[in-house]
Design a protein around this motif. Structure first.
Motif, short mmCIF file in Angstrom:
data_model
loop_
_atom_site.label_atom_id
_atom_site.label_comp_id
_atom_site.label_asym_id
_atom_site.label_seq_id
_atom_site.Cartn_x
_atom_site.Cartn_y
_atom_site.Cartn_z
N THR A 71 0.85 -1.18 0.00
CA THR A 71 0.00 0.00 0.00
C THR A 71 0.89 1.24 0.00
OG1 THR A 71 -1.61 -1.21 1.32
CG2 THR A 71 -1.90 1.16 1.19
N VAL A 72 0.54 2.20 -0.85
CA VAL A 72 1.26 3.46 -0.94
C VAL A 72 0.28 4.56 -0.53
CG1 VAL A 72 2.54 5.05 -2.42
CG2 VAL A 72 2.58 2.58 -2.90
N ALA A 73 0.63 5.29 0.52
CA ALA A 73 -0.19 6.43 0.94
C ALA A 73 0.58 7.70 0.64
CB ALA A 73 -0.51 6.34 2.43
N LEU A 74 -0.04 8.59 -0.11
CA LEU A 74 0.55 9.89 -0.40
C LEU A 74 -0.23 10.93 0.38
CD1 LEU A 74 0.87 9.55 -4.27
CD2 LEU A 74 2.74 9.58 -2.63
N TYR A 75 0.49 11.80 1.08
CA TYR A 75 -0.20 12.83 1.86
C TYR A 75 0.58 14.12 1.81
CZ TYR A 75 3.11 11.22 5.45
OH TYR A 75 4.24 10.87 6.13
N SER A 76 -0.17 15.21 1.87
CA SER A 76 0.42 16.54 1.78
C SER A 76 0.52 17.17 3.15
CB SER A 76 -0.45 17.43 0.88
OG SER A 76 -0.46 16.92 -0.43
N LEU A 77 1.66 17.78 3.39
CA LEU A 77 1.94 18.51 4.62
C LEU A 77 2.40 19.91 4.25
CD1 LEU A 77 4.07 15.73 6.35
CD2 LEU A 77 1.71 16.32 6.87
N THR A 79 5.15 21.02 4.71
CA THR A 79 6.54 20.88 4.29
C THR A 79 6.72 20.07 3.01
OG1 THR A 79 6.75 18.97 5.77
CG2 THR A 79 7.43 21.14 6.63
N GLY A 80 5.62 19.62 2.39
CA GLY A 80 5.70 18.90 1.13
C GLY A 80 4.91 17.62 1.13
N VAL A 81 4.96 16.94 0.01
CA VAL A 81 4.26 15.67 -0.16
C VAL A 81 5.16 14.55 0.34
CG1 VAL A 81 3.21 14.08 -1.83
CG2 VAL A 81 2.99 16.56 -2.15
N ARG A 82 4.58 13.63 1.06
CA ARG A 82 5.31 12.47 1.59
C ARG A 82 4.63 11.19 1.10
NH1 ARG A 82 8.11 16.20 2.51
NH2 ARG A 82 8.94 16.89 4.48
N ALA A 83 5.39 10.11 1.08
CA ALA A 83 4.85 8.80 0.73
C ALA A 83 5.15 7.84 1.86
CB ALA A 83 5.47 8.30 -0.56
N TRP A 84 4.19 7.01 2.15
CA TRP A 84 4.30 6.01 3.21
C TRP A 84 4.03 4.67 2.54
CZ3 TRP A 84 5.43 7.09 8.29
CH2 TRP A 84 5.20 6.11 9.23
N LEU A 85 4.99 3.74 2.57
CA LEU A 85 4.85 2.42 1.96
C LEU A 85 4.68 1.41 3.09
CD1 LEU A 85 7.89 2.68 -0.48
CD2 LEU A 85 5.64 3.73 -0.69
N ARG A 110 7.11 9.25 -6.67
CA ARG A 110 7.73 10.33 -7.46
C ARG A 110 6.69 11.02 -8.33
NH1 ARG A 110 11.54 6.25 -8.36
NH2 ARG A 110 13.35 6.51 -7.02
N GLU A 111 5.86 10.23 -9.00
CA GLU A 111 4.82 10.78 -9.86
C GLU A 111 3.85 11.66 -9.06
OE1 GLU A 111 1.29 8.37 -11.54
OE2 GLU A 111 2.87 8.25 -13.06
N GLY A 112 3.62 11.30 -7.80
CA GLY A 112 2.72 12.07 -6.93
C GLY A 112 3.38 13.28 -6.30
N GLY A 113 4.66 13.50 -6.59
CA GLY A 113 5.36 14.68 -6.08
C GLY A 113 5.99 14.51 -4.72
N ALA A 114 6.10 13.29 -4.24
CA ALA A 114 6.67 13.06 -2.91
C ALA A 114 8.16 13.42 -2.88
CB ALA A 114 6.49 11.61 -2.49
N ALA A 115 8.55 14.07 -1.80
CA ALA A 115 9.95 14.44 -1.60
C ALA A 115 10.74 13.26 -1.04
CB ALA A 115 10.05 15.62 -0.64
N ASP A 116 10.08 12.39 -0.31
CA ASP A 116 10.71 11.20 0.23
C ASP A 116 9.66 10.14 0.50
OD1 ASP A 116 9.53 11.92 2.71
OD2 ASP A 116 11.31 13.00 3.30
N ALA A 117 10.13 8.94 0.82
CA ALA A 117 9.22 7.83 1.08
C ALA A 117 9.71 7.07 2.30
CB ALA A 117 9.14 6.90 -0.13
N GLU A 118 8.78 6.65 3.11
CA GLU A 118 9.09 5.82 4.28
C GLU A 118 8.59 4.42 4.00
OE1 GLU A 118 9.39 7.03 7.95
OE2 GLU A 118 9.61 9.14 7.49
N LEU A 119 9.44 3.45 4.17
CA LEU A 119 9.09 2.04 3.99
C LEU A 119 9.06 1.40 5.37
CD1 LEU A 119 8.68 -0.53 2.26
CD2 LEU A 119 11.18 -0.72 2.17
N ILE A 120 7.94 0.82 5.71
CA ILE A 120 7.80 0.18 7.02
C ILE A 120 8.23 -1.28 6.90
CG2 ILE A 120 6.20 -0.35 8.90
CD1 ILE A 120 6.67 2.70 8.20
N VAL A 121 9.30 -1.64 7.60
CA VAL A 121 9.79 -3.00 7.64
C VAL A 121 10.02 -3.36 9.10
CG1 VAL A 121 11.58 -4.60 6.86
CG2 VAL A 121 11.00 -2.64 5.43
N GLN A 122 9.42 -4.46 9.52
CA GLN A 122 9.59 -4.91 10.90
C GLN A 122 10.99 -5.51 11.07
OE1 GLN A 122 7.23 -4.33 13.21
NE2 GLN A 122 6.16 -3.30 11.55
N PRO A 123 11.61 -5.34 12.25
CA PRO A 123 12.94 -5.90 12.48
C PRO A 123 13.02 -7.41 12.24
CG PRO A 123 12.36 -4.38 14.24
CD PRO A 123 11.13 -4.55 13.39
#
Length: 149
Positions: A71-77, A79-85, A110-123
């Motif tokens: 799942t990719v969530a794009l949200y605007s703040l 400070t810019g657009v962020r992506a959460w994977l 990138r297409e959605g204008g996100a400045a960075d992306a956070e990928l959630i990975v469990q240890p």
């Protein structure tokens, strides 16, 4: 020694319409996630698909079986657009399915204008951690906390 992960012959695509097949496959994949709580219904999948801030992507193998999801969530703040994977799950690790999903998620970000992306990975997801590192994801410099609502 090569650090490239093997590529799986998978087709990655965005889910645009919910179906029983997709909901069932996502339910099977979601059981691999640490925070698994329920099997999604067709209505749950449709709610995700209908949300303009959320993109659901799946990977299918050569037999058209769904073998991965993300799942990719794009949200605007301010400070810019962020992506959460998040909710990354694959049926078979070590075959490049997660990498193929992540590459598509980053393209969407990138297409959605996100400045960075956070990928959630469990240890505990050592394969996911290795893949993330090989793709250039580093530790986040922020201390994230979560509360259950």
């Amino acid at each position: 020694m090569s650090t490239a992960m093997p590529q799986a012959p998978v087709k990655v695509s965005e889910v645009t319409t919910a179906s029983e097949e997709i909901a069932s496959a996502l339910g099977m994949l979601a059981r691999r996630l640490p925070r698994y709580s329920q099997t999604p219904t067709v209505a749950d999948v449709q709610r995700i698909v209908d949300n303009p801030s959320t993109r659901l992507i799946i990977a299918r193998d050569d037999d058209e079986e769904i073998v991965g999801m993300m799942t990719v969530a794009l949200y605007s703040l301010p400070t810019g657009v962020r992506a959460w994977l998040e909710d990354v799950a694959v049926a078979r690790s070590g075959r490049g399915i997660g990498r193929a999903l992540t590459e598509e998620a980053l393209r969407i970000a990138r297409e959605g204008g996100a400045a960075d992306a956070e990928l959630i990975v469990q240890p505990s997801q050592t394969g996911g951690l290795k893949m993330a590192s090989l793709m250039g994801f580093g530790p986040n410099d922020e201390d994230t906390r979560r509360i259950r609502l």
